[in-house]
Design an enzyme around this catalytic site. Structure first.
Site, PDB file in Angstrom:
ATOM      1  N   HIS A 229       0.856  -1.193   0.000  1.00  0.00           N
ATOM      2  CA  HIS A 229       0.000   0.000   0.000  1.00  0.00           C
ATOM      3  C   HIS A 229       0.891   1.241   0.000  1.00  0.00           C
ATOM      4  O   HIS A 229       1.900   1.294   0.705  1.00  0.00           O
ATOM      5  CB  HIS A 229      -0.889  -0.046   1.247  1.00  0.00           C
ATOM      6  CG  HIS A 229      -1.870   1.065   1.364  1.00  0.00           C
ATOM      7  ND1 HIS A 229      -1.524   2.333   1.752  1.00  0.00           N
ATOM      8  CD2 HIS A 229      -3.216   1.098   1.150  1.00  0.00           C
ATOM      9  CE1 HIS A 229      -2.597   3.105   1.785  1.00  0.00           C
ATOM     10  NE2 HIS A 229      -3.649   2.374   1.427  1.00  0.00           N
ATOM     11  N   ARG A 271      -2.635   1.150  -4.566  1.00  0.00           N
ATOM     12  CA  ARG A 271      -2.415  -0.291  -4.582  1.00  0.00           C
ATOM     13  C   ARG A 271      -2.614  -0.813  -6.002  1.00  0.00           C
ATOM     14  O   ARG A 271      -3.222  -0.141  -6.839  1.00  0.00           O
ATOM     15  CB  ARG A 271      -3.384  -1.003  -3.634  1.00  0.00           C
ATOM     16  CG  ARG A 271      -3.153  -0.748  -2.164  1.00  0.00           C
ATOM     17  CD  ARG A 271      -4.232  -1.416  -1.310  1.00  0.00           C
ATOM     18  NE  ARG A 271      -5.486  -0.696  -1.357  1.00  0.00           N
ATOM     19  CZ  ARG A 271      -6.654  -1.203  -0.973  1.00  0.00           C
ATOM     20  NH1 ARG A 271      -6.717  -2.447  -0.527  1.00  0.00           N
ATOM     21  NH2 ARG A 271      -7.754  -0.482  -1.022  1.00  0.00           N
ATOM     22  N   CYS A 279      -4.296  11.827  -3.136  1.00  0.00           N
ATOM     23  CA  CYS A 279      -3.502  11.785  -1.900  1.00  0.00           C
ATOM     24  C   CYS A 279      -2.208  11.003  -2.104  1.00  0.00           C
ATOM     25  O   CYS A 279      -1.206  11.258  -1.426  1.00  0.00           O
ATOM     26  CB  CYS A 279      -4.308  11.224  -0.741  1.00  0.00           C
ATOM     27  SG  CYS A 279      -4.604   9.446  -0.786  1.00  0.00           S
ATOM     28  N   ASP A 355     -10.114  13.976  -4.409  1.00  0.00           N
ATOM     29  CA  ASP A 355      -9.561  12.673  -4.759  1.00  0.00           C
ATOM     30  C   ASP A 355      -9.419  12.515  -6.280  1.00  0.00           C
ATOM     31  O   ASP A 355      -8.346  12.289  -6.818  1.00  0.00           O
ATOM     32  CB  ASP A 355     -10.499  11.624  -4.149  1.00  0.00           C
ATOM     33  CG  ASP A 355     -10.272  10.207  -4.634  1.00  0.00           C
ATOM     34  OD1 ASP A 355      -9.476   9.993  -5.547  1.00  0.00           O
ATOM     35  OD2 ASP A 355     -10.925   9.309  -4.079  1.00  0.00           O
ATOM     36  N   HIS A 365      -7.538  15.464   1.397  1.00  0.00           N
ATOM     37  CA  HIS A 365      -7.015  15.388   0.036  1.00  0.00           C
ATOM     38  C   HIS A 365      -6.350  16.707  -0.374  1.00  0.00           C
ATOM     39  O   HIS A 365      -5.389  16.699  -1.149  1.00  0.00           O
ATOM     40  CB  HIS A 365      -8.125  14.997  -0.942  1.00  0.00           C
ATOM     41  CG  HIS A 365      -8.475  13.547  -0.874  1.00  0.00           C
ATOM     42  ND1 HIS A 365      -9.520  13.064  -0.110  1.00  0.00           N
ATOM     43  CD2 HIS A 365      -7.898  12.454  -1.454  1.00  0.00           C
ATOM     44  CE1 HIS A 365      -9.573  11.743  -0.227  1.00  0.00           C
ATOM     45  NE2 HIS A 365      -8.607  11.346  -1.028  1.00  0.00           N
TER      46      HIS A 365
END
Length: 424
Positions: A229, A271, A279, A355, A365
């Protein structure tokens, strides 16, 4: 012979196609504009962002009650964003924030999510300070700067709190009875480094824990056995640098994973097979900024025997010395493409960043999009070299303040805090 089945797109595939379509339309419309209109489109709406952020520090609507346990984070997201924009808050608001954060500080060390969430207010409950909100509170006070803000942090009790959160595995618990993960390790080690209280006891076995979280993909997961991540990768790499063990990671595999997280939308995803999210402009882009300097420090921060003796590394100096290192590696991601995504797809004209297209703006964000924008602007420069003009997309007025890449606080504020905590 049976007719071949038509493959059915998964929810993830449909979502990805939708985002690509929205972003593609934005870029196509931009490409059709005349140069002067394109230049205006690429302008960072600085004043509107400042108004949005200052408003969030003064008064929030009732809908924000869901963030009651994250109130130091709201302080950090807004204060750090303002600092990146070169803006400060007035004296009254600064005093109010210092007073508010002092009410979040537990007498036994650390900060809770808000007043009444620390043991001084609820002595019959378990210890309530949280490492994540502790990081947010400390970075907020560092960002405010000045004697009043910095002296409000109880460093001796903070050290005791960090020791209490230390786990035999080498990791840290995020709070009393909470989970053990890489985020907690980063929060503990970075706070200790900033406050000049990092020592062998806190560092012991942290590296082994983080190594156990590097996955087969190359990125770092929250805890052993989970998925790589972007946020945890940043936390893991930054922590390994601060404890002088980053060369223990499988860096080629880590870099290989990182470079594939910037997609055709020009932004980063967090991911594998996930959607772009502004972000990660910081969480992934900031990791690249760390690796640019880390690659020149492996052999220079080792313990060097002199005259038959060994001199131990002073962990508190690593963060300071790290940012002084020259950037010797070229960027491994497309910084101008990232800026294009942030300015055209994430920026709200009325202030704040979001986002991705179709989402709403928010302080979180906004903070990490601006942090990523700063990283991408300064990725070619170091502490002693001039910023390259080609590094800023759009008007030069878009230029943000540089950050310390290990802590994500504005570099000037870090140096002030460093001077304070090495003196007092």
């Amino acid at each position: 012979m049976e007719a071949s089945e038509v493959p059915v797109a998964t929810v993830t595939q449909r979502s990805q196609k939708s985002v690509e379509s929205q972003v593609g339309r934005i870029y196509e419309s931009f490409a059709e504009l005349p140069p002067d209109a394109q230049f205006r489109m690429l302008e960072l709406k600085r004043e509107n962002h400042i108004d949005y952020l200052k408003g969030g520090l003064r008064q929030l609507p009732s809908s924000f009650c869901v963030l009651d346990a994250l109130r130091p984070w709201v302080c950090f997201w807004n204060l750090h964003s303002l600092a990146l924009l070169g803006e400060s808050v007035d004296a009254q608001l600064q005093n109010n924030i210092i007073y508010f954060l002092s009410r979040c500080q537990d007498p036994n060390g650390g900060y809770g999510g808000g007043p009444g969430q620390a043991s001084i207010w609820s002595p019959h409950l378990p210890l309530m300070p949280h490492l994540a909100t502790t990081y947010a509170a400390v970075c907020s006070l560092v960002t405010l700067g000045g004697h009043k803000a910095l002296s409000s942090i109880n460093r001796s009790e903070m050290y005791m709190f960090l020791q209490q959160m230390k786990h035999p595995s080498g990791g840290f618990r995020i709070h009393d009875g909470g989970e053990i993960d890489v985020r907690a390790c980063y929060a503990a080690i970075s706070v200790a480094s900033i406050l000049n209280i990092l020592d062998d006891e806190l560092v012991q076995n942290v590296g082994n824990y983080i190594l156990s979280c590097q996955t087969y993909e190359g990125g770092i997961s929250a805890e052993p056995g989970t998925e790589a991540h972007g946020g945890y990768t940043f936390c893991g790499v930054a922590t390994m640098i601060m404890i002088n063990q980053v060369n223990q990671l499988d860096l080629p595999r880590l870099i290989d994973w990182l470079v594939f997280q910037q997609g055709k939308e020009c932004g980063f995803k967090g991911r594998t097979n996930k959607l772009v999210d502004c972000c990660y402009s910081f969480w992934q882009g900031g990791t690249f900024a760390l690796l640019q300097r880390a690659c020149s420090t492996f052999d220079q921060q080792l313990v060097i025997p002199v005259g038959g003796k060994s001199f131990e590394v002073n962990f508190n100096d690593i963060g300071y010395n790290f940012v002084k290192r020259r950037v010797e590696m070229e960027p491994l991601f497309d910084g101008l493409a990232l800026q294009l995504y942030l300015l055209l797809c994430s920026q709200e004209v009325n202030g704040g960043l979001k986002d991705k297209p179709g989402e709403s703006r928010d302080f979180y964000h906004t903070c990490y999009a601006l942090s990523g924008l700063s990283v991408s602007q300064h990725i070619w420069s170091d502490d002693e070299s001039l910023l390259m003009p080609r590094a800023v997309l759009g008007p030069y007025s878009n230029l943000l303040e540089p950050i310390h890449p290990l802590f994500n606080v504005v570099l000037e504020r870090y140096h002030e805090a460093r001077g304070f905590f090495t003196t007092f």
